[in-house]
Each structure stands twice: as C-alpha cells, then as structure tokens.
Design a protein around this motif. Sequence first.
Motif, mmCIF file in Angstrom:
data_model
loop_
_atom_site.group_PDB
_atom_site.id
_atom_site.type_symbol
_atom_site.label_atom_id
_atom_site.label_comp_id
_atom_site.label_asym_id
_atom_site.label_seq_id
_atom_site.Cartn_x
_atom_site.Cartn_y
_atom_site.Cartn_z
ATOM 1 N N ALA A 22 -10.093 -11.783 -1.062
ATOM 2 C CA ALA A 22 -8.695 -12.141 -0.814
ATOM 3 C C ALA A 22 -7.782 -11.475 -1.837
ATOM 4 O O ALA A 22 -6.700 -10.986 -1.482
ATOM 5 N N LEU A 23 -8.202 -11.432 -3.081
ATOM 6 C CA LEU A 23 -7.392 -10.784 -4.115
ATOM 7 C C LEU A 23 -7.297 -9.275 -3.882
ATOM 8 O O LEU A 23 -6.265 -8.662 -4.144
ATOM 9 N N ALA A 24 -8.358 -8.662 -3.370
ATOM 10 C CA ALA A 24 -8.338 -7.224 -3.087
ATOM 11 C C ALA A 24 -7.449 -6.908 -1.884
ATOM 12 O O ALA A 24 -6.830 -5.839 -1.822
ATOM 13 N N ASP A 25 -7.368 -7.820 -0.918
ATOM 14 C CA ASP A 25 -6.558 -7.600 0.283
ATOM 15 C C ASP A 25 -5.071 -7.834 0.055
ATOM 16 O O ASP A 25 -4.245 -7.319 0.805
ATOM 17 N N PHE A 26 -4.713 -8.600 -0.945
ATOM 18 C CA PHE A 26 -3.330 -9.018 -1.137
ATOM 19 C C PHE A 26 -2.319 -7.881 -1.258
ATOM 20 O O PHE A 26 -1.263 -7.946 -0.633
ATOM 21 N N PRO A 27 -2.574 -6.799 -2.013
ATOM 22 C CA PRO A 27 -1.557 -5.746 -2.113
ATOM 23 C C PRO A 27 -1.171 -5.138 -0.765
ATOM 24 O O PRO A 27 -0.008 -4.823 -0.539
ATOM 25 N N VAL A 74 10.008 1.937 10.147
ATOM 26 C CA VAL A 74 10.234 1.357 8.821
ATOM 27 C C VAL A 74 9.017 1.645 7.957
ATOM 28 O O VAL A 74 7.880 1.533 8.409
ATOM 29 N N SER A 75 9.279 2.001 6.698
ATOM 30 C CA SER A 75 8.211 2.218 5.725
ATOM 31 C C SER A 75 8.469 1.302 4.530
ATOM 32 O O SER A 75 9.586 1.234 4.029
ATOM 33 N N ALA A 76 7.419 0.601 4.108
ATOM 34 C CA ALA A 76 7.529 -0.302 2.961
ATOM 35 C C ALA A 76 6.388 -0.019 2.001
ATOM 36 O O ALA A 76 5.263 0.246 2.423
ATOM 37 N N ALA A 77 6.690 -0.061 0.702
ATOM 38 C CA ALA A 77 5.669 0.158 -0.320
ATOM 39 C C ALA A 77 5.810 -0.907 -1.390
ATOM 40 O O ALA A 77 6.917 -1.265 -1.785
ATOM 41 N N GLY A 78 4.662 -1.405 -1.826
ATOM 42 C CA GLY A 78 4.633 -2.406 -2.877
ATOM 43 C C GLY A 78 3.222 -2.608 -3.377
ATOM 44 O O GLY A 78 2.266 -2.543 -2.599
ATOM 45 N N LEU A 79 3.075 -2.820 -4.670
ATOM 46 C CA LEU A 79 1.778 -3.015 -5.313
ATOM 47 C C LEU A 79 0.810 -1.869 -5.031
ATOM 48 O O LEU A 79 -0.380 -2.060 -4.860
ATOM 49 N N GLY A 80 1.352 -0.652 -4.934
ATOM 50 C CA GLY A 80 0.516 0.532 -4.745
ATOM 51 C C GLY A 80 0.078 0.793 -3.321
ATOM 52 O O GLY A 80 -0.694 1.714 -3.077
#
Length: 98
Positions: A22-27, A74-80
């Motif tokens: 779950a932590l790996a999927d979050f970003p 639409v393009s979104a980027a966050g947490l890499g």
Amino acid sequence: MKRVLLLLVLALLGWAWLERQALADFPGILSAYSAKEYCSCRFVMGFDEGYCRGYVKQWLPLSELHEDTPQRRVSAAGLGQRSQAAWQGPQAGCRLLP
C-alpha cells in the motif's frame, strides 16, 4: 524511556513492513486521482479551471497539473509519478491513459 522509544520504532517498522504494498502504491494514486478528477470536473461537468484546481487540491501538493484544452487532456505529477487522463466522449467521460 529508551526501551519505550525502541519498542515504538520497532512497532512502526513492523507496521510499515506489513503495509509495504500500500505504501509503494500511494505515490501513483495521488497523480492518478488528480488527473482523473480534474478531467471530469473540467470536461464532463464543465466547471471553470479555478474551481477544478481547488476541487482536486489535497494536503500533499502536486508538482504539476497541466491542462491541454483543445485535446481535452490533463496531466498531473506528484511524488515522482505522472498520470494522464483524457476525455473520451459524452457517454464515457474521462479515463486514465496508460
């Protein structure tokens, strides 16, 4: 005091190990949610840009939220991680692009 702190750290590490997937999927979830919801807000519901930016704003900031109005994409980027969503039509609405 040191034992309590050590036990707390070990418990936290144990919990993180159990939730590692779950932590790996979050970003990826952050950017995917933002791209899909912003696309739906703008191109399905027809709201203005300022309202939709506020609608998808979360406590973790996005590094980029870009709208291509002519192509309705639409393009979104966050947490890499980067995700894109595109309007598919009046029946299908918006969907995430692979």
